[in-house]
Design a protein around this motif. Structure first.
Motif, PDB file in Angstrom:
ATOM      1  N   GLU A 365       0.838  -1.190   0.000  1.00  0.00           N
ATOM      2  CA  GLU A 365       0.000   0.000   0.000  1.00  0.00           C
ATOM      3  C   GLU A 365       0.875   1.242   0.000  1.00  0.00           C
ATOM      4  O   GLU A 365       1.735   1.400   0.873  1.00  0.00           O
ATOM      5  N   GLY A 366       0.663   2.130  -0.966  1.00  0.00           N
ATOM      6  CA  GLY A 366       1.458   3.353  -0.994  1.00  0.00           C
ATOM      7  C   GLY A 366       1.192   4.187  -2.224  1.00  0.00           C
ATOM      8  O   GLY A 366       0.522   3.773  -3.172  1.00  0.00           O
ATOM      9  N   ASP A 367       1.752   5.390  -2.200  1.00  0.00           N
ATOM     10  CA  ASP A 367       1.677   6.331  -3.314  1.00  0.00           C
ATOM     11  C   ASP A 367       2.937   6.163  -4.152  1.00  0.00           C
ATOM     12  O   ASP A 367       4.058   6.305  -3.652  1.00  0.00           O
ATOM     13  N   CYS A 368       2.774   5.880  -5.425  1.00  0.00           N
ATOM     14  CA  CYS A 368       3.927   5.544  -6.266  1.00  0.00           C
ATOM     15  C   CYS A 368       4.934   6.689  -6.383  1.00  0.00           C
ATOM     16  O   CYS A 368       6.106   6.451  -6.673  1.00  0.00           O
ATOM     17  N   LEU A 369       4.509   7.924  -6.139  1.00  0.00           N
ATOM     18  CA  LEU A 369       5.433   9.053  -6.259  1.00  0.00           C
ATOM     19  C   LEU A 369       6.215   9.315  -4.973  1.00  0.00           C
ATOM     20  O   LEU A 369       7.232  10.009  -5.005  1.00  0.00           O
ATOM     21  N   SER A 370       5.736   8.761  -3.858  1.00  0.00           N
ATOM     22  CA  SER A 370       6.386   9.097  -2.585  1.00  0.00           C
ATOM     23  C   SER A 370       7.090   7.927  -1.913  1.00  0.00           C
ATOM     24  O   SER A 370       7.908   8.142  -1.015  1.00  0.00           O
ATOM     25  N   VAL A 371       6.822   6.684  -2.310  1.00  0.00           N
ATOM     26  CA  VAL A 371       7.462   5.549  -1.633  1.00  0.00           C
ATOM     27  C   VAL A 371       8.936   5.471  -2.014  1.00  0.00           C
ATOM     28  O   VAL A 371       9.369   5.997  -3.040  1.00  0.00           O
ATOM     29  N   PRO A 392       2.987  15.516 -15.173  1.00  0.00           N
ATOM     30  CA  PRO A 392       4.200  15.518 -16.008  1.00  0.00           C
ATOM     31  C   PRO A 392       5.440  16.018 -15.277  1.00  0.00           C
ATOM     32  O   PRO A 392       6.543  15.510 -15.503  1.00  0.00           O
ATOM     33  N   GLU A 393       5.258  16.994 -14.387  1.00  0.00           N
ATOM     34  CA  GLU A 393       6.409  17.553 -13.683  1.00  0.00           C
ATOM     35  C   GLU A 393       7.038  16.561 -12.709  1.00  0.00           C
ATOM     36  O   GLU A 393       8.188  16.741 -12.280  1.00  0.00           O
ATOM     37  N   ALA A 394       6.300  15.505 -12.354  1.00  0.00           N
ATOM     38  CA  ALA A 394       6.829  14.510 -11.412  1.00  0.00           C
ATOM     39  C   ALA A 394       7.609  13.402 -12.097  1.00  0.00           C
ATOM     40  O   ALA A 394       8.289  12.619 -11.426  1.00  0.00           O
ATOM     41  N   LEU A 395       7.543  13.309 -13.423  1.00  0.00           N
ATOM     42  CA  LEU A 395       8.121  12.157 -14.114  1.00  0.00           C
ATOM     43  C   LEU A 395       9.642  12.058 -14.017  1.00  0.00           C
ATOM     44  O   LEU A 395      10.164  10.950 -13.845  1.00  0.00           O
ATOM     45  N   PRO A 396      10.410  13.146 -14.134  1.00  0.00           N
ATOM     46  CA  PRO A 396      11.876  12.976 -14.032  1.00  0.00           C
ATOM     47  C   PRO A 396      12.318  12.335 -12.723  1.00  0.00           C
ATOM     48  O   PRO A 396      13.118  11.390 -12.730  1.00  0.00           O
ATOM     49  N   GLY A 397      11.789  12.809 -11.612  1.00  0.00           N
ATOM     50  CA  GLY A 397      12.156  12.233 -10.323  1.00  0.00           C
ATOM     51  C   GLY A 397      11.642  10.815 -10.160  1.00  0.00           C
ATOM     52  O   GLY A 397      12.308   9.960  -9.563  1.00  0.00           O
ATOM     53  N   PHE A 398      10.465  10.550 -10.696  1.00  0.00           N
ATOM     54  CA  PHE A 398       9.871   9.211 -10.626  1.00  0.00           C
ATOM     55  C   PHE A 398      10.738   8.206 -11.370  1.00  0.00           C
ATOM     56  O   PHE A 398      11.087   7.143 -10.835  1.00  0.00           O
ATOM     57  N   PHE A 399      11.131   8.536 -12.590  1.00  0.00           N
ATOM     58  CA  PHE A 399      11.973   7.615 -13.360  1.00  0.00           C
ATOM     59  C   PHE A 399      13.350   7.447 -12.722  1.00  0.00           C
ATOM     60  O   PHE A 399      13.951   6.372 -12.803  1.00  0.00           O
ATOM     61  N   ALA A 400      13.862   8.482 -12.083  1.00  0.00           N
ATOM     62  CA  ALA A 400      15.158   8.370 -11.406  1.00  0.00           C
ATOM     63  C   ALA A 400      15.089   7.336 -10.285  1.00  0.00           C
ATOM     64  O   ALA A 400      16.008   6.525 -10.107  1.00  0.00           O
ATOM     65  N   LYS A 401      13.987   7.360  -9.516  1.00  0.00           N
ATOM     66  CA  LYS A 401      13.845   6.387  -8.424  1.00  0.00           C
ATOM     67  C   LYS A 401      13.685   4.966  -8.959  1.00  0.00           C
ATOM     68  O   LYS A 401      14.216   4.009  -8.387  1.00  0.00           O
ATOM     69  N   LEU A 402      12.960   4.821 -10.053  1.00  0.00           N
ATOM     70  CA  LEU A 402      12.772   3.498 -10.630  1.00  0.00           C
ATOM     71  C   LEU A 402      14.085   2.939 -11.177  1.00  0.00           C
ATOM     72  O   LEU A 402      14.393   1.752 -11.009  1.00  0.00           O
TER      73      LEU A 402
END
Length: 490
Positions: A365-371, A392-402
């Motif tokens: 359980e979690g938010d994919c942008l904050s876990v 869209p503004e969250a995608l660079p940081g999201f892909f970096a974490k992935l």
């Protein structure tokens, strides 16, 4: 019309026709078309300049104009900007034609009253809905300035009305009765609790759509409709209609969203997102089995690139869990983690139980942008149609974490629509992108846009692959060989 074309057209009317009408109506009401130059020597207008002229936000203007380019009403010169097609300029200079367009614009919300109008056979909330349908479908039509004008008007005015006719026929049970066999208007009216005069208008419109036919006073499906909408397939077809209606009011205010950046349906609001998901939960569960067969094709693609034996798989924004389940079934030693909100995961668990995957599954359980995804934790990370739901503004940081969470030779698989490099098609992807915009969500991307996000985080090798329904983008660090058998889309 061939049978395959009829099936495509009916699915389009159930899912995307109102999106198309909304884009055309918003372009007209915003004055967007009037800001585009046309004719010999005309200089294209850039997207930024067009948004500035309209006093609107760039993302919204782009969401509206891109379908118009795909439809041919606007032309795009790559790297320069937009022009109005000459045929479009010709019919927009006709005062009588533009007066018809303005009249139609006032009917968007009244059209949603059609179920009540058919039941009562009378005006609803002071609007002559049945009379408007008669004039639009069953009466002689005023001449249009040119063939392009007729096509524009049909998409602008009738497509949304066709969708609402399907919604009404489903809601009143008319489609189910026609599946059962031929019946008279009076008998059908009694069966669905509607007035014969109101039902007669609806049946006449369905006939113009190629769905129903009358023979000696008795109504039935046409041959093409009977083959597509039998007792087995009709429930599946009708599941798309409530999802379409969830966006109806928002699309009626699309021009407002573009101009003021306010949203009648804001899926960034957690409570709104939860409500929409719960309203569609039965539809999502209902298509699980068919989508599982298709998702297993993606697992086969991944297995052609690297072994899935003992693989740790992360399914981000899992939804129904169908993608993760496909990878769980791909090899008896895989372990899959399903990440999503609690109310979503509650519908995933029964699927895993049925497939006997619980022992190799974890619900997170979690938010994919904050876990915190950790470092080198997963061999495969799945993003099943989640990118268009993210800001869209969250995608660079999201892909970096992935990327950080992928092990060596790890794969990132992104499912969803993939736009052409010019963002001028395919149309169904553009209409999906418009739905994402009007609900204040993310965007649909092209392959160059994906590469611009993936390369800076080390996922330097990426390709798009055609799947049975949509596309899959596969990315890695360049440490996995592309299999010859895997045919790329881009």
């Amino acid at each position: 019309m061939s049978e395959s074309n009829f099936v495509q057209q009916l699915n389009f009317l159930a899912r995307d026709a109102s999106n198309e009408s909304a884009a055309l109506q918003a372009a007209f009401s915003l004055g967007l078309l009037g800001q585009l130059p046309s004719g010999p020597g005309a200089q294209p207008v850039s997207l930024d300049a067009l948004a500035q002229r309209l006093g609107s936000n760039v993302r919204g203007v782009r969401s509206v104009i891109e379908p118009l380019v795909a439809l041919g009403f606007v032309t795009l010169e790559t790297g320069r900007g937009y022009l109005l097609a000459e045929a479009t300029a010709a019919f927009l200079s006709d005062d009588a034609f533009t007066a018809r367009l303005r009249e139609v614009r006032a009917w968007w919300h009244a059209v949603a009253l059609l179920p009540r109008a058919v039941r009562t056979g009378a005006p609803v909330e002071g609007r002559e809905v049945l009379g408007w349908y008669r004039s639009l479908f069953l009466a002689p039509q005023p001449p249009c300035p040119n063939a392009e004008a007729e096509d524009f008007f049909d998409r602008y005015a009738r497509n949304l009305a066709r969708t609402q006719a399907l919604v009404t026929a489903a809601e009143l049970g008319v489609l189910e009765r026609l599946v059962a066999g031929a019946t008279s208007t009076e008998a059908l009216a009694n069966a669905v609790d509607a007035k014969p005069e109101g039902l007669g208008v609806l049946l006449g419109v369905l006939a113009r759509m190629g769905i129903a036919r009358e023979d000696a006073g008795s109504w039935s499906f046409t041959e093409a409709a009977a083959r597509m909408l039998d007792a087995t397939s009709l429930p599946y077809f009708q599941r798309a209609l409530p999802a379409t209606m969830a966006y109806w009011e928002a699309f009626g205010h699309l021009d407002e969203a573009v101009r003021e950046h306010t949203f009648r349906l804001d899926l960034r609001d957690p409570e709104t997102a939860r409500r929409i998901y719960q309203e569609n939960a039965s539809r999502i569960s209902g298509i699980f089995a068919s989508h599982l067969r298709l998702s297993r094709k993606a697992a086969e693609l991944a297995a052609s690139l690297r072994s899935l034996s003992g693989a740790k798989v992360l399914d981000v924004g899992t939804g129904s869990g169908v993608w993760g389940a496909a990878f769980g079934l791909a090899d008896p030693t895989t372990h899959v983690t399903y990440l999503d909100s609690p109310h979503v995961l509650s519908s995933v668990r029964p699927h895993l139980t049925k497939l006997k995957l619980e022992g190799r599954s974890r619900l997170w359980e979690g938010d994919c942008l904050s876990v915190d995804y950790g470092e080198a934790e997963y061999d495969v990370i799945l993003l099943p149609q989640i990118i268009p739901a993210l800001p869209p503004e969250a995608l660079p940081g999201f892909f970096a974490k992935l990327a950080r969470a992928l092990r060596p030779r790890g794969l990132l698989l992104i499912s969803g629509y993939l736009l052409t490099d010019r963002r001028d098609g395919p149309l169904d992807a553009l209409y999906f992108a418009l739905r994402r915009y009007v609900s204040n969500e993310g965007d649909v991307l092209s392959m160059p846009e994906f590469r611009a996000l993936l390369t800076p985080v080390g996922l330097t090798s990426a390709r798009g692959f055609e799947m049975p329904i949509q596309q899959v983008v596969v990315a890695h660090r360049g440490d996995v060989a592309w299999a010859d058998a895997a045919a790329p889309a881009a």
